[in-house]
Design a protein around this motif. Structure first.
Motif, mmCIF file in Angstrom:
data_model
loop_
_atom_site.group_PDB
_atom_site.id
_atom_site.type_symbol
_atom_site.label_atom_id
_atom_site.label_comp_id
_atom_site.label_asym_id
_atom_site.label_seq_id
_atom_site.Cartn_x
_atom_site.Cartn_y
_atom_site.Cartn_z
ATOM 1 N N VAL A 50 -12.591 1.631 -6.337
ATOM 2 C CA VAL A 50 -11.273 1.722 -6.960
ATOM 3 C C VAL A 50 -10.201 1.923 -5.889
ATOM 4 O O VAL A 50 -9.169 1.258 -5.897
ATOM 5 N N LEU A 51 -10.455 2.823 -4.943
ATOM 6 C CA LEU A 51 -9.490 3.075 -3.884
ATOM 7 C C LEU A 51 -9.275 1.827 -3.032
ATOM 8 O O LEU A 51 -8.141 1.478 -2.692
ATOM 9 N N ALA A 52 -10.352 1.134 -2.702
ATOM 10 C CA ALA A 52 -10.238 -0.079 -1.895
ATOM 11 C C ALA A 52 -9.437 -1.143 -2.638
ATOM 12 O O ALA A 52 -8.583 -1.813 -2.058
ATOM 13 N N ALA A 53 -9.691 -1.287 -3.930
ATOM 14 C CA ALA A 53 -8.975 -2.290 -4.719
ATOM 15 C C ALA A 53 -7.501 -1.932 -4.858
ATOM 16 O O ALA A 53 -6.633 -2.795 -4.721
ATOM 17 N N VAL A 54 -7.212 -0.674 -5.092
ATOM 18 C CA VAL A 54 -5.823 -0.242 -5.248
ATOM 19 C C VAL A 54 -5.064 -0.427 -3.947
ATOM 20 O O VAL A 54 -3.914 -0.881 -3.942
ATOM 21 N N LYS A 55 -5.690 -0.142 -2.836
ATOM 22 C CA LYS A 55 -5.037 -0.277 -1.536
ATOM 23 C C LYS A 55 -4.803 -1.738 -1.176
ATOM 24 O O LYS A 55 -3.774 -2.085 -0.592
ATOM 25 N N ALA A 56 -5.727 -2.616 -1.504
ATOM 26 C CA ALA A 56 -5.617 -4.024 -1.117
ATOM 27 C C ALA A 56 -4.874 -4.881 -2.140
ATOM 28 O O ALA A 56 -4.385 -5.947 -1.791
ATOM 29 N N LEU A 57 -4.755 -4.430 -3.379
ATOM 30 C CA LEU A 57 -4.143 -5.247 -4.426
ATOM 31 C C LEU A 57 -2.711 -5.686 -4.107
ATOM 32 O O LEU A 57 -2.386 -6.869 -4.264
ATOM 33 N N PRO A 58 -1.836 -4.799 -3.640
ATOM 34 C CA PRO A 58 -0.480 -5.270 -3.324
ATOM 35 C C PRO A 58 -0.455 -6.346 -2.243
ATOM 36 O O PRO A 58 0.466 -7.157 -2.206
ATOM 37 N N LEU A 59 -1.456 -6.384 -1.394
ATOM 38 C CA LEU A 59 -1.520 -7.410 -0.351
ATOM 39 C C LEU A 59 -2.010 -8.744 -0.905
ATOM 40 O O LEU A 59 -1.714 -9.795 -0.343
ATOM 41 N N CYS A 60 -2.763 -8.723 -1.997
ATOM 42 C CA CYS A 60 -3.268 -9.960 -2.586
ATOM 43 C C CYS A 60 -2.181 -10.725 -3.338
ATOM 44 O O CYS A 60 -2.226 -11.956 -3.422
ATOM 45 N N ILE A 61 -1.209 -10.014 -3.853
ATOM 46 C CA ILE A 61 -0.163 -10.643 -4.666
ATOM 47 C C ILE A 61 0.636 -11.692 -3.885
ATOM 48 O O ILE A 61 0.846 -12.791 -4.380
ATOM 49 N N PRO A 62 1.089 -11.410 -2.649
ATOM 50 C CA PRO A 62 1.918 -12.411 -1.962
ATOM 51 C C PRO A 62 1.156 -13.594 -1.368
ATOM 52 O O PRO A 62 1.785 -14.541 -0.895
ATOM 53 N N LEU A 63 -0.150 -13.582 -1.404
ATOM 54 C CA LEU A 63 -0.920 -14.648 -0.766
ATOM 55 C C LEU A 63 -0.572 -16.022 -1.346
ATOM 56 O O LEU A 63 -0.365 -16.987 -0.597
ATOM 57 N N ALA A 64 -0.474 -16.132 -2.656
ATOM 58 C CA ALA A 64 -0.146 -17.421 -3.280
ATOM 59 C C ALA A 64 1.242 -17.890 -2.854
ATOM 60 O O ALA A 64 1.452 -19.076 -2.592
ATOM 61 N N GLY A 65 2.186 -16.972 -2.767
ATOM 62 C CA GLY A 65 3.538 -17.342 -2.351
ATOM 63 C C GLY A 65 3.603 -17.833 -0.914
ATOM 64 O O GLY A 65 4.360 -18.748 -0.596
ATOM 65 N N LEU A 66 2.799 -17.223 -0.049
ATOM 66 C CA LEU A 66 2.760 -17.687 1.337
ATOM 67 C C LEU A 66 2.176 -19.092 1.414
ATOM 68 O O LEU A 66 2.684 -19.944 2.146
ATOM 69 N N LEU A 67 1.119 -19.326 0.665
ATOM 70 C CA LEU A 67 0.485 -20.640 0.689
ATOM 71 C C LEU A 67 1.385 -21.718 0.083
ATOM 72 O O LEU A 67 1.301 -22.880 0.465
ATOM 73 N N ARG A 68 2.265 -21.321 -0.828
ATOM 74 C CA ARG A 68 3.210 -22.270 -1.438
ATOM 75 C C ARG A 68 4.547 -22.327 -0.701
ATOM 76 O O ARG A 68 5.476 -22.955 -1.174
ATOM 77 N N ARG A 69 4.630 -21.626 0.422
ATOM 78 C CA ARG A 69 5.829 -21.620 1.279
ATOM 79 C C ARG A 69 7.065 -21.090 0.554
ATOM 80 O O ARG A 69 8.166 -21.601 0.729
ATOM 81 N N ARG A 70 6.920 -20.061 -0.228
ATOM 82 C CA ARG A 70 8.054 -19.476 -0.953
ATOM 83 C C ARG A 70 8.803 -18.538 -0.017
ATOM 84 O O ARG A 70 8.261 -17.528 0.425
ATOM 85 N N MET A 71 10.043 -18.861 0.265
ATOM 86 C CA MET A 71 10.857 -18.050 1.180
ATOM 87 C C MET A 71 10.989 -16.609 0.671
ATOM 88 O O MET A 71 10.942 -15.667 1.453
ATOM 89 N N TYR A 72 11.161 -16.469 -0.635
ATOM 90 C CA TYR A 72 11.318 -15.138 -1.214
ATOM 91 C C TYR A 72 10.102 -14.270 -0.905
ATOM 92 O O TYR A 72 10.233 -13.084 -0.599
ATOM 93 N N THR A 73 8.912 -14.841 -0.957
ATOM 94 C CA THR A 73 7.693 -14.086 -0.680
ATOM 95 C C THR A 73 7.662 -13.609 0.767
ATOM 96 O O THR A 73 7.310 -12.460 1.037
#
Length: 133
Positions: A50-73
């Motif tokens: 649970v701790l590992a997932a909670v710590k890493a979850l906010p980092l997983c959210i922007p991954l799609a935006g980076l791959l789609r080249r979203r400037m806002y991300t």
């Protein structure tokens, strides 16, 4: 007219290099966050999924935006990453052994990620405003 989320036509090499640097640094930071808490140096023996997932979850959210080249991300990720930098500094200062080394690695990855995001935004904005020859 080209949108901000689409790749620039004939994107210059530095723009693509900063994009992939950001993606790779983010993936490494996610792997470090999960591995650190689960297996390498867990707070409790056995680690807490649970701790590992909670710590890493906010980092997983922007991954799609980076791959789609979203400037806002790229922009908001360059702010989010400072939370992980602060955690790395605190843990590097307060812990010993492998955890202190992992904290230094976390600091290095956050600095690479911030630099890649900031340079990516700057280069994309600069290329957008250059006159066409």
């Amino acid at each position: 007219m080209q949108s901000l989320s689409s790749p620039p036509a004939g994107a210059p090499l530095p723009v693509e290099a900063t994009r992939w640097s950001a993606v790779l640094a983010l993936l490494a930071l996610i792997a470090l966050s999960v591995g650190w808490e689960m297996w390498i140096a867990p707070i409790r023996p056995g680690g807490s999924p649970v701790l590992a997932a909670v710590k890493a979850l906010p980092l997983c959210i922007p991954l799609a935006g980076l791959l789609r080249r979203r400037m806002y991300t790229y922009r908001w990720l360059s702010l989010l990453v400072w939370l992980y930098f602060a955690e790395g500094v605190v843990r590097a200062w307060s812990e010993t052994g492998i955890s202190a080394l992992l904290a230094l690695l976390e600091i290095a990855l956050t600095l690479v990620l911030f630099t890649a995001c900031a340079l990516h935004v700057r280069l994309r904005l600069k290329s957008r405003h250059e006159p066409i020859a």
